[in-house]
Design a protein around this motif. Structure first.
Motif, PDB file in Angstrom:
ATOM      1  N   LEU A  81       0.819  -1.216   0.000  1.00  0.00           N
ATOM      2  CA  LEU A  81       0.000   0.000   0.000  1.00  0.00           C
ATOM      3  C   LEU A  81       0.847   1.258   0.000  1.00  0.00           C
ATOM      4  O   LEU A  81       0.436   2.289  -0.548  1.00  0.00           O
ATOM      5  CB  LEU A  81      -0.919   0.010   1.233  1.00  0.00           C
ATOM      6  CG  LEU A  81      -1.938   1.145   1.312  1.00  0.00           C
ATOM      7  CD1 LEU A  81      -3.038   0.967   0.267  1.00  0.00           C
ATOM      8  CD2 LEU A  81      -2.563   1.212   2.708  1.00  0.00           C
ATOM      9  N   THR A  82       2.031   1.193   0.578  1.00  0.00           N
ATOM     10  CA  THR A  82       2.783   2.423   0.832  1.00  0.00           C
ATOM     11  C   THR A  82       3.959   2.655  -0.120  1.00  0.00           C
ATOM     12  O   THR A  82       4.474   3.768  -0.166  1.00  0.00           O
ATOM     13  CB  THR A  82       3.305   2.423   2.279  1.00  0.00           C
ATOM     14  OG1 THR A  82       4.101   1.255   2.497  1.00  0.00           O
ATOM     15  CG2 THR A  82       2.140   2.414   3.258  1.00  0.00           C
ATOM     16  N   ARG A  83       4.400   1.639  -0.864  1.00  0.00           N
ATOM     17  CA  ARG A  83       5.409   1.870  -1.893  1.00  0.00           C
ATOM     18  C   ARG A  83       4.737   2.542  -3.088  1.00  0.00           C
ATOM     19  O   ARG A  83       3.701   2.073  -3.564  1.00  0.00           O
ATOM     20  CB  ARG A  83       6.044   0.556  -2.333  1.00  0.00           C
ATOM     21  CG  ARG A  83       7.073   0.010  -1.365  1.00  0.00           C
ATOM     22  CD  ARG A  83       8.416   0.715  -1.519  1.00  0.00           C
ATOM     23  NE  ARG A  83       9.386   0.215  -0.579  1.00  0.00           N
ATOM     24  CZ  ARG A  83      10.221  -0.790  -0.818  1.00  0.00           C
ATOM     25  NH1 ARG A  83      10.156  -1.417  -1.982  1.00  0.00           N
ATOM     26  NH2 ARG A  83      11.073  -1.177   0.093  1.00  0.00           N
ATOM     27  N   LYS A  84       5.337   3.607  -3.586  1.00  0.00           N
ATOM     28  CA  LYS A  84       4.683   4.419  -4.614  1.00  0.00           C
ATOM     29  C   LYS A  84       4.402   3.638  -5.893  1.00  0.00           C
ATOM     30  O   LYS A  84       3.392   3.879  -6.568  1.00  0.00           O
ATOM     31  CB  LYS A  84       5.542   5.642  -4.920  1.00  0.00           C
ATOM     32  CG  LYS A  84       5.740   6.580  -3.724  1.00  0.00           C
ATOM     33  CD  LYS A  84       6.652   7.729  -4.077  1.00  0.00           C
ATOM     34  CE  LYS A  84       6.907   8.644  -2.887  1.00  0.00           C
ATOM     35  NZ  LYS A  84       7.735   7.993  -1.837  1.00  0.00           N
ATOM     36  N   ILE A 201      -3.266  17.627   2.161  1.00  0.00           N
ATOM     37  CA  ILE A 201      -3.922  17.305   3.427  1.00  0.00           C
ATOM     38  C   ILE A 201      -3.370  15.999   3.967  1.00  0.00           C
ATOM     39  O   ILE A 201      -3.330  14.989   3.247  1.00  0.00           O
ATOM     40  CB  ILE A 201      -5.448  17.175   3.256  1.00  0.00           C
ATOM     41  CG1 ILE A 201      -6.017  18.342   2.451  1.00  0.00           C
ATOM     42  CG2 ILE A 201      -6.137  17.091   4.612  1.00  0.00           C
ATOM     43  CD1 ILE A 201      -7.468  18.140   2.050  1.00  0.00           C
ATOM     44  N   ARG A 202      -2.925  15.995   5.205  1.00  0.00           N
ATOM     45  CA  ARG A 202      -2.519  14.763   5.881  1.00  0.00           C
ATOM     46  C   ARG A 202      -3.740  14.222   6.638  1.00  0.00           C
ATOM     47  O   ARG A 202      -4.310  14.882   7.505  1.00  0.00           O
ATOM     48  CB  ARG A 202      -1.364  15.035   6.844  1.00  0.00           C
ATOM     49  CG  ARG A 202      -1.057  13.915   7.831  1.00  0.00           C
ATOM     50  CD  ARG A 202      -0.756  12.572   7.176  1.00  0.00           C
ATOM     51  NE  ARG A 202       0.350  12.589   6.257  1.00  0.00           N
ATOM     52  CZ  ARG A 202       1.614  12.389   6.591  1.00  0.00           C
ATOM     53  NH1 ARG A 202       1.920  12.173   7.866  1.00  0.00           N
ATOM     54  NH2 ARG A 202       2.554  12.378   5.668  1.00  0.00           N
ATOM     55  N   TYR A 312      -1.974   4.671   9.058  1.00  0.00           N
ATOM     56  CA  TYR A 312      -1.472   5.224   7.801  1.00  0.00           C
ATOM     57  C   TYR A 312      -1.638   6.740   7.778  1.00  0.00           C
ATOM     58  O   TYR A 312      -2.644   7.271   8.285  1.00  0.00           O
ATOM     59  CB  TYR A 312      -2.233   4.640   6.610  1.00  0.00           C
ATOM     60  CG  TYR A 312      -2.069   3.157   6.419  1.00  0.00           C
ATOM     61  CD1 TYR A 312      -0.883   2.622   5.928  1.00  0.00           C
ATOM     62  CD2 TYR A 312      -3.108   2.276   6.705  1.00  0.00           C
ATOM     63  CE1 TYR A 312      -0.731   1.253   5.736  1.00  0.00           C
ATOM     64  CE2 TYR A 312      -2.968   0.908   6.513  1.00  0.00           C
ATOM     65  CZ  TYR A 312      -1.781   0.403   6.035  1.00  0.00           C
ATOM     66  OH  TYR A 312      -1.637  -0.950   5.854  1.00  0.00           O
ATOM     67  N   GLY A 313      -0.676   7.404   7.169  1.00  0.00           N
ATOM     68  CA  GLY A 313      -0.801   8.830   6.910  1.00  0.00           C
ATOM     69  C   GLY A 313      -1.011   9.050   5.423  1.00  0.00           C
ATOM     70  O   GLY A 313      -0.096   8.816   4.621  1.00  0.00           O
ATOM     71  N   TYR A 314      -2.218   9.441   5.038  1.00  0.00           N
ATOM     72  CA  TYR A 314      -2.546   9.715   3.631  1.00  0.00           C
ATOM     73  C   TYR A 314      -2.235  11.166   3.306  1.00  0.00           C
ATOM     74  O   TYR A 314      -2.536  12.068   4.107  1.00  0.00           O
ATOM     75  CB  TYR A 314      -4.032   9.476   3.375  1.00  0.00           C
ATOM     76  CG  TYR A 314      -4.404   8.053   3.054  1.00  0.00           C
ATOM     77  CD1 TYR A 314      -4.830   7.700   1.781  1.00  0.00           C
ATOM     78  CD2 TYR A 314      -4.352   7.055   4.020  1.00  0.00           C
ATOM     79  CE1 TYR A 314      -5.192   6.390   1.475  1.00  0.00           C
ATOM     80  CE2 TYR A 314      -4.709   5.751   3.732  1.00  0.00           C
ATOM     81  CZ  TYR A 314      -5.135   5.429   2.452  1.00  0.00           C
ATOM     82  OH  TYR A 314      -5.485   4.138   2.152  1.00  0.00           O
ATOM     83  N   ASP A 315      -1.669  11.403   2.121  1.00  0.00           N
ATOM     84  CA  ASP A 315      -1.454  12.759   1.619  1.00  0.00           C
ATOM     85  C   ASP A 315      -2.350  12.961   0.398  1.00  0.00           C
ATOM     86  O   ASP A 315      -2.193  12.258  -0.616  1.00  0.00           O
ATOM     87  CB  ASP A 315       0.012  12.980   1.244  1.00  0.00           C
ATOM     88  CG  ASP A 315       0.922  12.936   2.469  1.00  0.00           C
ATOM     89  OD1 ASP A 315       0.416  13.167   3.580  1.00  0.00           O
ATOM     90  OD2 ASP A 315       2.123  12.666   2.308  1.00  0.00           O
ATOM     91  N   ILE A 329       0.878   7.372   0.456  1.00  0.00           N
ATOM     92  CA  ILE A 329       0.401   6.764   1.696  1.00  0.00           C
ATOM     93  C   ILE A 329       1.622   6.350   2.499  1.00  0.00           C
ATOM     94  O   ILE A 329       2.509   5.671   1.985  1.00  0.00           O
ATOM     95  CB  ILE A 329      -0.489   5.537   1.421  1.00  0.00           C
ATOM     96  CG1 ILE A 329      -1.630   5.898   0.472  1.00  0.00           C
ATOM     97  CG2 ILE A 329      -1.057   4.982   2.730  1.00  0.00           C
ATOM     98  CD1 ILE A 329      -2.441   4.697   0.004  1.00  0.00           C
ATOM     99  N   ASN A 330       1.669   6.751   3.753  1.00  0.00           N
ATOM    100  CA  ASN A 330       2.835   6.509   4.604  1.00  0.00           C
ATOM    101  C   ASN A 330       2.522   5.444   5.653  1.00  0.00           C
ATOM    102  O   ASN A 330       1.540   5.565   6.390  1.00  0.00           O
ATOM    103  CB  ASN A 330       3.247   7.806   5.309  1.00  0.00           C
ATOM    104  CG  ASN A 330       3.651   8.884   4.328  1.00  0.00           C
ATOM    105  OD1 ASN A 330       4.783   8.954   3.886  1.00  0.00           O
ATOM    106  ND2 ASN A 330       2.701   9.744   3.963  1.00  0.00           N
ATOM    107  N   ALA A 331       3.371   4.412   5.725  1.00  0.00           N
ATOM    108  CA  ALA A 331       3.228   3.390   6.762  1.00  0.00           C
ATOM    109  C   ALA A 331       3.820   3.853   8.083  1.00  0.00           C
ATOM    110  O   ALA A 331       3.478   3.318   9.136  1.00  0.00           O
ATOM    111  CB  ALA A 331       3.895   2.095   6.326  1.00  0.00           C
ATOM    112  N   SER A 332       4.697   4.836   8.024  1.00  0.00           N
ATOM    113  CA  SER A 332       5.312   5.370   9.244  1.00  0.00           C
ATOM    114  C   SER A 332       5.201   6.895   9.216  1.00  0.00           C
ATOM    115  O   SER A 332       6.212   7.602   9.099  1.00  0.00           O
ATOM    116  CB  SER A 332       6.774   4.938   9.348  1.00  0.00           C
ATOM    117  OG  SER A 332       6.890   3.535   9.357  1.00  0.00           O
TER     118      SER A 332
END
Length: 427
Positions: A81-84, A201-202, A312-315, A329-332
């Protein structure tokens, strides 16, 4: 290895404590240390809860034994999910599936990520697309870096050639044993601007299960603004085009007291005042679609494990037509606070993550809201209670999803209410 380590404090068994480990020295450690009945352990000591880093998951998870109650803050293959490059591949597959099953109109709901190609493997496909749109701006991103590292904009193929000849690229290629994988995306050239500045937006999402999919949406987040007014005249200026705080705080005129952030509550009020309630609600509903479709795109391949959860941190970027675009999408997501307001937000956020996991066994398991989190999806959409929605500032009432992003976050009062109600129901 973690064993059953929920220990009794008294002979009656009425008091218990939970042992935790934490690999970070920031807000999450403060949260865990301040929780009543929780005890920090280090080294090889047994633990019940571990806020680990992704490297621990890679090196240790598959070789460890866990009792049923143990909880860990990553899924084994979270990178799907988080690798671009992987999230784009998974979203493209989901779009094709929806188109086969439900038609093109329904599949268009997945059109929330720009045209994207992986380099170097899809270079020739990208070149064909590039030549069909002369003069367009593209953005290059390394697949596994964060905080804006390695990102640049370009509008000529020669720019890529020159970049690949550069000493920095060659040095990284030698160090890593070959060229790093990048994604190249069509740049959103008409972003929505506030005060002439670009922002994204985070948004914070908590997933406690992928099978069935269970998703919680946090009410508070923030918009991150660029420090310099937007312009396409200078595509080399990161202070214009990249909103990452790690980039913006290095600007010569950056004000650390003021920062470059708005709360999602401020943003929501602004959008409603500027465009009306209906347009704002339509935008936030489209954001819900981005969140759910992206998670569904990895649902079948994510290694679901009852011990795992993920914050998750969504941008999300909004364009000039009020259309949301998924950037990353950030896993950390960063848990280090940049101000008192940022600390308060993250402290409440992380506290409520642990509240939802309910290792203290204080909830009924039927709650649709816990603190600042609202249950958005539980093997299907969760709909808002009309009485609750009516009380929420600028809420999404009227049979819509249980989504209150940017609404009033009275999390302390909610926690008091649900814990009191749970205690009564358990008697």
């Amino acid at each position: 290895m973690p064993k059953s380590t929920v220990k009794e404090k008294s002979r009656t068994g009425s008091e218990r404590y939970i042992r935790f480990k934490c690999s970070l020295q920031n807000t999450i450690l403060d949260v865990l240390r301040q929780r009543p009945g929780w005890q920090e352990v280090t080294g090889d000591s047994d633990w019940d809860f571990y806020w680990c880093d992704v490297w621990w998951m890679k090196e240790t998870f598959d070789r460890a034994y866990f009792d049923d109650h143990v909880r860990i803050n990553h899924f084994r293959n979270h990178y799907e999910l988080t690798r671009k490059n992987l999230i784009v591949k998974n979203l493209k597959r989901l779009r094709r599936q929806i188109e086969r099953e439900s038609g093109k109109v329904e599949a268009q709901k997945c059109d929330f990520f720009p045209s994207t190609y992986e380099l170097p493997s899809e270079y020739h496909i990208f070149v064909d697309e590039f030549r069909r749109s002369p003069g367009s701006i593209w953005i290059m991103k390394p697949i596994a870096k964060s905080q804006g590292k390695g990102i640049f904009l370009f509008k000529r193929l020669k720019d890529i050639t020159d970049w690949k000849k550069g000493t920095e690229y060659q040095r990284l290629a030698e160090r890593d044993g070959g060229p790093e994988t990048y994604v190249v995306q069509r740049y959103i050239e008409k972003p929505y601007l506030i005060g002439g500045r670009k922002f994204d937006i985070r948004i914070y999402i908590l997933v406690t299960s992928y099978n069935p999919l269970k998703v919680w949406l946090y009410r508070s987040g923030f918009a991150r603004f660029s420090n310099t007014r937007f312009s396409l005249e200078s595509i080399d200026d990161n202070y214009i085009h990249l909103t990452n705080v790690a980039i913006q705080k290095t600007a010569p005129d950056y004000d650390p007291e003021k920062g470059c952030k708005w709360s999602t509550q401020q943003l929501r009020r602004y959008l409603i005042a500027k465009h009306g309630q209906e347009a704002a609600e339509r935008l936030f509903q489209q954001i819900n679609n981005v969140l759910i479709f992206s998670l569904q795109s990895t649902q079948r391949i994510m290694i679901n494990d009852k011990h795992c959860f993920e914050l998750y941190g969504y941008d999300i970027l909004i364009d000039s037509k009020l259309k949301p675009w998924l950037l990353e999408i950030n896993a950390s997501p960063s848990l280090t606070a940049s101000s008192k307001e940022d600390y308060d937000l993250k402290f409440g956020l992380l506290n409520d993550v642990v509240n939802i996991l309910d290792m203290d066994n204080r909830l009924t398991g039927r709650e649709k809201r816990v603190g600042g989190f609202d249950l958005l999806w539980d093997d299907g959409p969760i709909f808002a209670d009309e009485t609750i929605a009516a009380d929420c500032l600028n809420s999404c009432a009227g049979g819509t999803m249980n989504s209150f992003l940017g609404c009033h976050n009275d999390r302390i009062q909610n926690l008091q209410d649900i814990y009191q109600a749970a205690a009564v129901s358990k008697k």
